[in-house]
Write an enzyme that holds these catalytic residues in place. Structure first.
Site, PDB file in Angstrom:
ATOM      1  N   ASP A  30      64.940  23.948  72.459  1.00  0.00           N
ATOM      2  CA  ASP A  30      65.244  24.899  71.386  1.00  0.00           C
ATOM      3  C   ASP A  30      65.752  24.164  70.145  1.00  0.00           C
ATOM      4  O   ASP A  30      66.336  23.085  70.247  1.00  0.00           O
ATOM      5  CB  ASP A  30      66.297  25.896  71.896  1.00  0.00           C
ATOM      6  N   GLY A  31      65.532  24.795  68.989  1.00  0.00           N
ATOM      7  CA  GLY A  31      66.091  24.274  67.734  1.00  0.00           C
ATOM      8  C   GLY A  31      65.080  23.627  66.807  1.00  0.00           C
ATOM      9  O   GLY A  31      65.457  23.109  65.752  1.00  0.00           O
ATOM     10  N   ARG A  34      65.119  25.488  63.330  1.00  0.00           N
ATOM     11  CA  ARG A  34      66.318  25.192  62.527  1.00  0.00           C
ATOM     12  C   ARG A  34      66.310  23.742  62.038  1.00  0.00           C
ATOM     13  O   ARG A  34      66.738  23.441  60.930  1.00  0.00           O
ATOM     14  CB  ARG A  34      67.577  25.482  63.351  1.00  0.00           C
ATOM     15  N   ARG A  43      58.498  25.764  59.718  1.00  0.00           N
ATOM     16  CA  ARG A  43      58.900  25.729  61.123  1.00  0.00           C
ATOM     17  C   ARG A  43      57.948  24.891  61.970  1.00  0.00           C
ATOM     18  O   ARG A  43      58.367  24.187  62.893  1.00  0.00           O
ATOM     19  CB  ARG A  43      58.972  27.160  61.682  1.00  0.00           C
ATOM     20  N   ASN A  78      56.949  34.335  73.346  1.00  0.00           N
ATOM     21  CA  ASN A  78      56.672  33.689  72.052  1.00  0.00           C
ATOM     22  C   ASN A  78      55.471  34.295  71.316  1.00  0.00           C
ATOM     23  O   ASN A  78      55.278  34.046  70.131  1.00  0.00           O
ATOM     24  CB  ASN A  78      56.465  32.178  72.216  1.00  0.00           C
ATOM     25  N   TRP A  79      54.670  35.120  72.021  1.00  0.00           N
ATOM     26  CA  TRP A  79      53.565  35.817  71.332  1.00  0.00           C
ATOM     27  C   TRP A  79      54.091  36.725  70.237  1.00  0.00           C
ATOM     28  O   TRP A  79      53.353  37.122  69.336  1.00  0.00           O
ATOM     29  CB  TRP A  79      52.757  36.654  72.335  1.00  0.00           C
ATOM     30  N   ARG A 194      69.406  22.764  77.978  1.00  0.00           N
ATOM     31  CA  ARG A 194      69.000  23.570  76.834  1.00  0.00           C
ATOM     32  C   ARG A 194      69.541  22.940  75.565  1.00  0.00           C
ATOM     33  O   ARG A 194      70.752  22.730  75.446  1.00  0.00           O
ATOM     34  CB  ARG A 194      69.504  25.009  76.962  1.00  0.00           C
TER      35      ARG A 194
END
Ligand code: FPP
Length: 249
Positions: A30-31, A34, A43, A78-79, A194
C-alpha cells in the site's frame, strides 16, 4: 524492475537478530498513490515504482532464505478505481511479465497466480498462464502474484469446487479446504506485512493468515527497501508464535 542483472551479486548483511526466517511472507503493497502524489506525479507512476520495488524485495527475500512471497497486486475491489488506473495496472502486469519473465526464470523464480481469471483480458490471461508454465520447475523462491484476488472470493470458489467434486460434507477437513485454495499445497503465510500505514487485512489471504504474525509500517511501498524488510524480520523474531497453545509449561 527494468535491469537485466542477475540476482545475488552480493551477500546481505548478516543480522544476528534474524534467526527464524518466515517460510512464506505476504505483502500488502500500500501507499503507491500517496508516494506519487507527494512527488506531484500521477498515481500510475507510483504503481510503476511499486513494480520496481518488487524486484528489490524479492531478491532480498532470496538472500534471507524466504521460500514464498505473495504480493497483493490487484484486488477484486480494485475494479472500483478510476478506469484509467485499472487499465494502467492491467497494462503494468502485462509489461512486467513481458520484460521480466526471462530474468525471473533464469534466477530460479517460480511464478504462481492467486485470483480469478474471469475479468482479466484474454491476452493478459495468456501471458499469466505462460509465466506459470515457463517457471513451473523453478524452486529457489515462489513469487505468488495475487491479481484479481479477493480472500472471500477465494473461499467461495473453493466451496464451489468442493461441491462440484461431490465431496460429502462430513468428510471435509480444514486441510482439504486449504488444498482447494488457489495455490493449495503451499504452506500458509507466517508473516503478513502491510506498508502505507494501514492496519487492515483488506480481504488478503483471510483463510491462510489465521495464525500469521502481522507487521505494519507507515513507509509507502516504493520506499520499503531491504532495511525495512529486515526490520520486519527482526520484529518477527521477537514474536512468540503459540498457535493457540500455552508455551513453557
Ligand atoms: C495500493 O496502493 C496498491 C495497489 C492497488 C496494488 C499494488 C500494485 C503494484 C505494486 C503494481 C502492480 C503490480 C504488478 C505485479 C503489476 P494505493 O494506490 O492504494 O496507494 P494509496 O493508498 O497511497 O492511494
Amino acid at each position: 524492475m527494468t535491469t537485466q542483472a542477475d540476482f545475488i551479486q552480493h551477500d546481505a548483511e548478516p543480522t544476528s537478530s534474524i534467526t527464524a526466517v518466515p517460510h512464506h511472507i505476504g505483502i500488502i503493497m500500500d501507499g503507491n498513490g500517496r508516494w506519487a502524489q507527494a512527488r506531484g506525479m500521477p498515481r500510475i507512476a507510483g504503481h510503476q515504482a511499486g513494480v520496481d520495488n518488487i524486484r528489490r524485495i524479492l531478491e532480498h527475500c532470496v538472500q534471507r532464505g524466504v521460500k514464498v512471497l505473495t504480493i497483493y497486486a490487484f484486488s477484486t475491489e480494485n475494479w472500483r478505481r478510476p478506469p484509467d488506473e485499472v487499465s494502467g495496472l492491467m497494462r503494468l502486469l502485462g509489461l512486467t511479465i513481458q520484460r521480466q519473465l526471462n530474468e525471473l526464470n533464469r534466477n530460479g523464480v517460480r511464478i504462481l497466480h492467486s485470483g480469478r481469471m474471469e475479468g482479466i483480458n484474454k491476452h493478459l490471461q495468456k501471458q499469466i498462464l505462460n509465466a506459470l508454465e515457463v517457471t513451473k520447475d523453478n524452486d529457489r523462491i515462489i513469487l505468488n502474484v495475487a491479481f484479481n484476488y479477493g480472500g472471500r472470493a477465494e473461499i467461495l470458489d473453493a466451496v464451489r469446487h468442493i461441491m462440484q467434486d461431490g465431496i460429502p460434507p462430513e468428510t471435509l477437513t480444514e486441510e482439504m479446504l486449504s488444498s482447494y485454495m488457489y495455490i493449495g499445497g503451499i504452506p500458509d503465510p507466517d508473516l503478513i506485512i502491510r506498508t502505507g500505514g494501514g492496519w487492515r487485512l483488506s480481504n488478503f489471504l483471510i483463510w491462510q493468515a489465521a495464525y500469521a504474525e502481522y507487521y505494519t509500517t507507515p513507509t509507502y511501498w516504493p520506499d520499503f527497501d531491504e532495511n525495512e524488510l529486515d526490520k520486519a524480520l527482526i520484529e518477527y523474531n521477537q514474536r512468540e508464535r503459540r498457535f493457540g497453545r500455552v508455551l513453557n509449561q
